[in-house]
Design a protein around this motif. Structure first.
Motif, short mmCIF file in Angstrom:
data_model
loop_
_atom_site.label_atom_id
_atom_site.label_comp_id
_atom_site.label_asym_id
_atom_site.label_seq_id
_atom_site.Cartn_x
_atom_site.Cartn_y
_atom_site.Cartn_z
N SER A 66 0.83 -1.20 0.00
CA SER A 66 0.00 0.00 0.00
C SER A 66 0.87 1.26 0.00
O SER A 66 0.53 2.27 -0.64
N ASP A 67 1.99 1.20 0.69
CA ASP A 67 2.93 2.34 0.67
C ASP A 67 3.50 2.53 -0.74
O ASP A 67 3.67 3.67 -1.20
N ILE A 68 3.82 1.43 -1.42
CA ILE A 68 4.32 1.54 -2.80
C ILE A 68 3.22 2.11 -3.70
O ILE A 68 3.49 2.98 -4.55
N LEU A 94 4.24 12.25 -4.07
CA LEU A 94 4.71 12.62 -2.73
C LEU A 94 3.55 13.18 -1.91
O LEU A 94 2.49 13.51 -2.44
N ARG A 95 3.79 13.30 -0.60
CA ARG A 95 2.78 13.91 0.28
C ARG A 95 2.82 15.43 0.21
O ARG A 95 1.92 16.10 0.72
N SER A 96 3.86 15.97 -0.36
CA SER A 96 4.17 17.39 -0.17
C SER A 96 3.69 18.32 -1.28
O SER A 96 3.98 19.49 -1.25
N ILE A 111 -1.28 9.82 -0.35
CA ILE A 111 -0.88 9.06 0.85
C ILE A 111 -1.83 7.88 0.95
O ILE A 111 -2.97 7.97 0.49
N ASP A 112 -1.37 6.76 1.53
CA ASP A 112 -2.31 5.66 1.74
C ASP A 112 -2.92 5.77 3.14
O ASP A 112 -2.31 6.35 4.06
N LEU A 113 -4.14 5.24 3.28
CA LEU A 113 -4.85 5.36 4.55
C LEU A 113 -4.60 4.12 5.40
O LEU A 113 -5.33 3.14 5.33
N SER A 114 -3.54 4.18 6.19
CA SER A 114 -3.22 3.05 7.07
C SER A 114 -3.63 3.37 8.51
O SER A 114 -4.10 2.50 9.23
N ASP A 115 -3.51 4.62 8.92
CA ASP A 115 -3.82 4.98 10.31
C ASP A 115 -5.20 5.62 10.46
O ASP A 115 -5.63 5.90 11.57
MG LIG Z 1 1.83 4.84 4.18
#
Ligand SMILES: [Mg+2]
Length: 326
Positions: A76-78, A150-152, A215-219
Motif C-alpha cells: 500500500s505504501d508503494i 509525494l505527500r508534499s 498518501i495511503d490510509l493506514s492509520d
Molecule cells: Mg503509508
C-alpha cells in the motif's frame, strides 16, 4: 513447534520459488539479493512491522490473513507513491512453541498476494522470538525517474479525493473487540482480513501526472490527512456528506457510527490524493470508485475541518487508530 532456523529458511525458499521476476537477478541463497531496475527509474523502499498483540491477534486473525496483511502494509505504501513493486523481504521471529503449520499458512498468505503482483520474496531472516510473533516486511518498488507521488505537493484550491469506502476494516476490528464471531471470508469482513492494495490505481495516477499529492490510509483518514497537510504545509476542508462510508457489520448496528470509523478507523489501505481543480479525475480508476471529499485550503497551522450539511465547520482532530491498545 517451528522447524530449526536453517530448515525454516530452506522451506520458505521453496515456498517463495512460485514467484520469479525479471528484476530479480539473485534472491534467497546469496548473501544479498541482486535487483535490476529498469533504466532511468527511482527505487522506492518501505518497511513495516506486524507484531502480535499490536497489529494482529492469533485468536482473531487466521495465519494466512496475518501474512496477507503484513505484505499489504508495504504494498500500500508503494501504491501511494505510484510505484510498481519490485521485490519483498521478510524478517520473521517466532516463539519456540508456535506450530509450524501456522508459519506455513502465514508464508502462503503472504506469497499468494505477492504472486498476484508477480512480486518475488527476495530475502529476509528468521529467528526465535522470546514472546510475540514479529514480522518485518520490506517492499521495494520502482517509478520512472522523478514521477513518485509525494505527500508534499498539495496546494490551496486543490480538490481532495479518496478511493473506495472508508471504515470497513475498523468496523470489523471493533466487532472482534466486542467478542463477536466474524468469518474472515465473509464479503464485508474481507476488507479487514484481506485488504486490497491500490497498486493499479497508483500507477494510473503516476503515469498521467494528475495527482499533486498522495498518501495511503493506514492509520485513518483524520491522521493520514494530517500527515499530508503537514508535508504540504496546507489545511483541508472535508465535506461530511461526501465521505464514502462502508456499511457496518450486522453486530454493530447499535452504538457505533459509520462516520466515526470512516474518519478515524485505520487499515482500509485506500488512497487519499489531491489534484489541481482543473485536473480531470474520473469517478472510477482501475475499477475502484474515486470520490471528491473536500478541498485544500491555506492554513499555516495545517488544520483540517469537517464541514456538515449546514456548512458549519468543526475541527477534525487526528483521532488515529491505536490498533488494539485500550
Ligand atoms: Mg503509508
Amino acid at each position: 513447534v517451528p522447524l530449526p532456523e536453517t530448515d525454516l529458511t530452506a522451506r520458505i525458499r521453496r515456498q517463495a520459488r512460485k514467484a520469479r521476476a525479471k528484476a530479480l537477478v539473485a534472491g534467497i541463497g546469496d548473501d544479498s539479493a541482486v535487483l535490476r531496475l529498469p533504466e532511468r527509474h527511482d527505487l522506492l523502499v518501505t518497511t513495516d512491522f506486524s507484531i502480535e498483540g499490536v497489529h494482529f491477534r492469533r485468536e482473531w486473525h487466521p495465519a494466512d490473513s496475518v501474512g496477507h496483511r503484513c505484505l499489504v502494509r508495504g504494498l500500500s505504501d508503494i501504491a501511494a507513491m505510484g510505484g510498481t513493486p519490485v521485490a519483498a523481504f521478510l524478517s520473521l521471529a517466532v516463539p519456540a512453541d508456535l506450530p509450524q503449520d501456522w508459519i506455513d499458512d502465514f508464508v502462503n498468505g503472504l506469497l499468494e498476494l505477492a504472486a498476484r503482483f508477480k512480486l518475488p520474496l527476495a530475502g529476509g531472516d528468521t529467528s526465535e522470538s522470546p514472546g510475540a510473533v514479529t514480522a518485518d516486511i520490506i517492499v521495494t518498488g520502482a517509478v520512472p525517474r522523478g514521477t513518485a507521488l509525494l505527500r508534499s505537493g498539495a496546494r490551496p484550491g486543490d480538490s481532495i479525493y479518496v478511493t473506495g469506502e472508508l471504515g470497513a476494516s475498523a468496523g470489523v476490528l471493533h466487532a472482534l473487540m466486542r467478542g463477536e464471531q466474524i468469518a474472515p471470508n465473509a464479503k464485508a469482513a474481507r476488507r479487514h482480513f484481506y485488504p486490497e492494495p491500490r497498486l493499479a490505481l497508483g500507477e494510473w495516477l503516476r503515469d498521467r501526472k494528475l495527482a499533486s499529492a498522495c498518501i495511503d490510509l493506514s492509520d485513518g483518514l483524520s491522521t493520514d490527512l494530517g500527515h499530508l497537510c503537514d508535508e504540504s504545509a496546507v489545511g483541508a476542508l472535508i465535506y461530511e456528506h461526501s465521505l464514502p462510508r462502508a456499511p457496518l457489520p450486522e453486530a454493530l448496528r447499535f452504538g457505533a457510527s459509520a462516520l466515526h470509523f470512516a474518519l478515524h478507523g485505520g487499515e482500509d489501505y485506500e488512497l487519499l490524493l489531491t489534484a489541481a481543480p482543473k485536473a480531470k479525475i474520473p469517478e472510477r480508476i482501475a475499477k475502484v470508485p474515486v470520490r471528491r471529499i473536500g478541498e485544500v485550503i491555506a492554513d499555516k497551522n495545517h488544520r483540517a475541518w469537517l464541514v456538515d450539511s449546514h456548512s458549519q465547520r468543526k475541527p477534525l482532530g487526528r483521532g488515529g487508530w491505536e490498533h488494539f491498545r485500550e
